[in-house]
Scaffold this motif. Structure first.
Motif, mmCIF file in Angstrom:
data_model
loop_
_atom_site.group_PDB
_atom_site.id
_atom_site.type_symbol
_atom_site.label_atom_id
_atom_site.label_comp_id
_atom_site.label_asym_id
_atom_site.label_seq_id
_atom_site.Cartn_x
_atom_site.Cartn_y
_atom_site.Cartn_z
ATOM 1 N N GLY A 34 0.776 -1.227 0.000
ATOM 2 C CA GLY A 34 0.000 0.000 0.000
ATOM 3 C C GLY A 34 0.811 1.282 0.000
ATOM 4 O O GLY A 34 2.009 1.288 0.243
ATOM 5 N N ASP A 35 0.139 2.348 -0.280
ATOM 6 C CA ASP A 35 0.717 3.680 -0.246
ATOM 7 C C ASP A 35 -0.278 4.573 0.482
ATOM 8 O O ASP A 35 -1.293 4.961 -0.084
ATOM 9 N N PRO A 36 0.000 4.905 1.744
ATOM 10 C CA PRO A 36 -0.956 5.689 2.532
ATOM 11 C C PRO A 36 -1.074 7.141 2.066
ATOM 12 O O PRO A 36 -1.935 7.872 2.541
ATOM 13 N N CYS A 37 -0.237 7.542 1.126
ATOM 14 C CA CYS A 37 -0.196 8.944 0.701
ATOM 15 C C CYS A 37 -0.891 9.188 -0.630
ATOM 16 O O CYS A 37 -0.849 10.304 -1.158
ATOM 17 N N ILE A 38 -1.529 8.178 -1.187
ATOM 18 C CA ILE A 38 -2.066 8.265 -2.543
ATOM 19 C C ILE A 38 -3.101 9.383 -2.687
ATOM 20 O O ILE A 38 -3.101 10.094 -3.683
ATOM 21 N N GLU A 39 -3.965 9.554 -1.709
ATOM 22 C CA GLU A 39 -4.990 10.605 -1.804
ATOM 23 C C GLU A 39 -4.350 11.986 -1.732
ATOM 24 O O GLU A 39 -4.770 12.904 -2.444
ATOM 25 N N MET A 40 -3.331 12.136 -0.887
ATOM 26 C CA MET A 40 -2.616 13.418 -0.818
ATOM 27 C C MET A 40 -1.945 13.708 -2.149
ATOM 28 O O MET A 40 -1.947 14.852 -2.619
ATOM 29 N N PHE A 41 -1.363 12.679 -2.755
ATOM 30 C CA PHE A 41 -0.715 12.868 -4.059
ATOM 31 C C PHE A 41 -1.731 13.304 -5.103
ATOM 32 O O PHE A 41 -1.484 14.228 -5.876
ATOM 33 N N LYS A 42 -2.883 12.646 -5.130
ATOM 34 C CA LYS A 42 -3.911 12.987 -6.122
ATOM 35 C C LYS A 42 -4.391 14.430 -5.946
ATOM 36 O O LYS A 42 -4.577 15.150 -6.930
ATOM 37 N N ASN A 43 -4.578 14.865 -4.697
ATOM 38 C CA ASN A 43 -5.002 16.245 -4.438
ATOM 39 C C ASN A 43 -3.934 17.227 -4.913
ATOM 40 O O ASN A 43 -4.246 18.251 -5.533
#
Length: 74
Positions: A34-43
């Motif tokens: 997993g990558d817990p930062c994916i939503e931050m990256f998308k934003n």
């Protein structure tokens, strides 16, 4: 380093902190789940894309890396 869009700098800082923490605490220790930062990256990515469009920065022919993108020739 600031982002291309002034309004994106804080999103970049938050993503960078998340990524660096995940990289040091998980990835380098063998945990590649997993990558817990994916939503931050998308934003952050959406903010940068809007800033590029608003500033009329030409990006034709530029290839971008990101989640779920493979490097050319992979």
């Amino acid at each position: 380093m600031n982002s291309v869009g002034e309004g994106c700098t804080e999103l970049k800082r938050e993503y960078d902190q998340c990524f660096n923490r995940w990289f040091a605490e998980k990835f380098l220790k063998g945990d590649r789940s997993g990558d817990p930062c994916i939503e931050m990256f998308k934003n952050y990515q959406q903010c940068v894309q809007k800033a590029i469009k608003d500033k009329d920065i030409p990006i034709e022919g530029v290839e971008f890396m990101g989640p779920n993108k493979e490097k050319p020739g992979s």
